[in-house]
Design an enzyme around this catalytic site. Sequence first.
Site, PDB file in Angstrom:
ATOM      1  N   GLN A 241      41.545  43.841 -43.559  1.00 25.10           N
ATOM      2  CA  GLN A 241      42.162  42.519 -44.191  1.00 25.10           C
ATOM      3  C   GLN A 241      43.662  42.831 -44.612  1.00 25.10           C
ATOM      4  O   GLN A 241      44.334  41.711 -44.668  1.00 25.10           O
ATOM      5  CB  GLN A 241      41.332  42.156 -45.411  1.00 25.10           C
ATOM      6  CG  GLN A 241      41.465  43.067 -46.411  1.00 25.10           C
ATOM      7  CD  GLN A 241      40.450  42.690 -47.639  1.00 25.10           C
ATOM      8  OE1 GLN A 241      39.374  43.147 -47.608  1.00 25.10           O
ATOM      9  NE2 GLN A 241      41.146  42.187 -48.483  1.00 25.10           N
ATOM     10  N   CYS A 247      39.130  39.050 -48.366  1.00 26.45           N
ATOM     11  CA  CYS A 247      37.640  39.775 -48.213  1.00 26.45           C
ATOM     12  C   CYS A 247      36.868  38.611 -48.181  1.00 26.45           C
ATOM     13  O   CYS A 247      35.833  38.945 -47.258  1.00 26.45           O
ATOM     14  CB  CYS A 247      37.470  40.855 -49.377  1.00 26.45           C
ATOM     15  SG  CYS A 247      37.473  39.743 -50.796  1.00 26.45           S
ATOM     16  N   PHE A 291      35.230  32.350 -52.468  1.00 27.97           N
ATOM     17  CA  PHE A 291      33.652  32.852 -52.523  1.00 27.97           C
ATOM     18  C   PHE A 291      33.115  32.498 -51.516  1.00 27.97           C
ATOM     19  O   PHE A 291      33.245  31.058 -50.784  1.00 27.97           O
ATOM     20  CB  PHE A 291      33.074  31.957 -53.792  1.00 27.97           C
ATOM     21  CG  PHE A 291      33.569  32.631 -55.013  1.00 27.97           C
ATOM     22  CD1 PHE A 291      32.834  33.651 -55.898  1.00 27.97           C
ATOM     23  CD2 PHE A 291      34.895  32.291 -55.677  1.00 27.97           C
ATOM     24  CE1 PHE A 291      33.338  34.209 -56.857  1.00 27.97           C
ATOM     25  CE2 PHE A 291      35.244  32.931 -56.848  1.00 27.97           C
ATOM     26  CZ  PHE A 291      34.595  33.882 -57.522  1.00 27.97           C
ATOM     27  N   TYR A 335      22.363  30.367 -51.797  1.00 29.90           N
ATOM     28  CA  TYR A 335      22.357  31.837 -52.433  1.00 29.90           C
ATOM     29  C   TYR A 335      20.669  32.521 -52.543  1.00 29.90           C
ATOM     30  O   TYR A 335      19.874  31.818 -52.761  1.00 29.90           O
ATOM     31  CB  TYR A 335      22.502  31.545 -54.006  1.00 29.90           C
ATOM     32  CG  TYR A 335      24.185  31.632 -54.350  1.00 29.90           C
ATOM     33  CD1 TYR A 335      24.872  32.686 -54.266  1.00 29.90           C
ATOM     34  CD2 TYR A 335      24.618  30.375 -54.790  1.00 29.90           C
ATOM     35  CE1 TYR A 335      26.112  32.409 -54.684  1.00 29.90           C
ATOM     36  CE2 TYR A 335      25.980  30.290 -55.242  1.00 29.90           C
ATOM     37  CZ  TYR A 335      26.561  31.538 -55.079  1.00 29.90           C
ATOM     38  OH  TYR A 335      27.902  31.483 -55.456  1.00 29.90           O
ATOM     39  N   HIS A 393      34.779  41.892 -55.200  1.00 28.16           N
ATOM     40  CA  HIS A 393      35.134  41.913 -53.622  1.00 28.16           C
ATOM     41  C   HIS A 393      33.947  41.559 -52.865  1.00 28.16           C
ATOM     42  O   HIS A 393      32.973  41.807 -53.016  1.00 28.16           O
ATOM     43  CB  HIS A 393      35.306  43.651 -53.513  1.00 28.16           C
ATOM     44  CG  HIS A 393      35.850  44.053 -52.206  1.00 28.16           C
ATOM     45  ND1 HIS A 393      36.861  43.314 -51.617  1.00 28.16           N
ATOM     46  CD2 HIS A 393      35.424  45.008 -51.553  1.00 28.16           C
ATOM     47  CE1 HIS A 393      36.890  43.817 -50.387  1.00 28.16           C
ATOM     48  NE2 HIS A 393      35.927  44.842 -50.300  1.00 28.16           N
TER      49      HIS A 393
END
Length: 449
Positions: A241, A247, A291, A335, A393
């Site tokens: 990256q 990331c 996110f 999720y 991260h």
Amino acid sequence: MLLWVLAALSLAVRVTWADTPANCTYDDIRGDWLLYETERTGDAGIDCEDMGPNIHRTEVSLMYPNIAVDEYGNRGTWTMIYNQGFQNKVAGRSYFAFSLWEKTGDTVLSICDKTLTGWSRDITVRNWACYRAQKKAAAPHKTHVLQRMAQENSLYKYNKDLISAINSQQSSWVADVYPQYETMTLMDHLRRNGGRASAVASRARSGPVSFMTRLRDLSLPEAWDWRNVSGVNYVSPVRNQGNCGSCYAFASMGGLESRVRILTSNHQKPVFAPQDIVGCSKLSQGCEGGFPFLIAGRYAQDVGVVLEDCYPYEGKDDTCVRTTCTKHYTAYYRYVGGYYGACNEEEMKLALIKGGLLIVGLEVYDDFLHYKGGIYHHTGLQDRFNPLELTNHAVLLVGYGEDEATGEKYWSVKNSWGEDWGEDGYFRIRRGVDECAIESMAVEAVPIP
Ligand SMILES: *[C@@H]1O[C@H](CO)[C@@H](O)[C@H](O)[C@H]1NC(C)=O
Ligand SMILES: *[C@@H]1O[C@H](CO)[C@@H](O)[C@H](O)[C@H]1NC(C)=O
């Protein structure tokens, strides 16, 4: 009628895009909300810089643990996206907006009972509207002061004592020197570790395990690795990256890439473009972070992602070059566990084996930067030379196993810091103890090959 128009107008605070999000908790968001929408005639290209006239109003109650119910009793679901905002789905529509915040100097005011302008659309992704929400009962606004690093632009200086301290304190993993770090500033490192927009809000918890999940978990193999399933590799190559907080884009694209390989028995091996996310996504903050739930999930479903060839990686913020390349979409995302806060080791193992790679978050401490091999855990040692903020991260879970000699359980994880870092670009980390929050926010996103 007039009343809710007035109420909605008072929401029209203009907020510019920047790198510091609100810090809203589950308890701030849970409760009764009014959702305002413009006419539901837009498409995916809808411009919501200005909200436009309110046409629809919906009342929705967001309840424990993830139940959303509208004023007519239709039941749906909702989830927090970390501390940034919430998504809810009810009566065939899906709504997302970031929580509202204001910034004065280094002081951030979190206005968790209101949202910025976001987007709503039906679940077939056809009819779009601009959307905003306001909680029925006002919640107290909260302030926090940003902890700025003292010398953001000074060069990173190697602390060899830290490396030897890590290696003498424990034998699970080995630390080493990466000479290229000294060509990077502290800010470069901060971005590479996740970016300021993904600063750690508070210790995320991993959720409880149900009896049924435990039962199903018993029948899973001792070890798994998507790089070698009966000799076949389904994982796309490791990338780098650079000094951009992208990331989340690399983990998202890498997750979709490998799942396309799995879904097509390696007949399709696309490489998707993180630069399209960095440059074009309004659901993340470019090189300042973002996110994966919103990128591999919502963005890839709503807008679509493009191939690397179409939008090659630049590693910096750039104006969006809207191209005519073919779009690739996500069919389904969630999720793991069903909502943010319900994740755990067992659910992750099940989802990993059943569907493919999961995108996970990791709290990056100073010692992690020097990981060279073994099974990582945070040693508690700090780097006094290079005071970095704790960030989240985003990385990719590819498998799990157990060390033959010590019995230590681990996850195998793909990083985006190049092949020279760690174990050929990968690392292993302690499993079963939510090490560095790695079992707290796994995302599953299923692409359409
Ligand atoms: C965010 O809020 C949580 C819960 O109130 C708190 O523990 C945490 O310190 C806050 N984070 C920041 C960066 O202020
Ligand atoms: C894949 O795993 C098998 C069984 O563990 C092993 O024998 C083989 O060498 C591995 N292949 C590769 C390419 O690593």
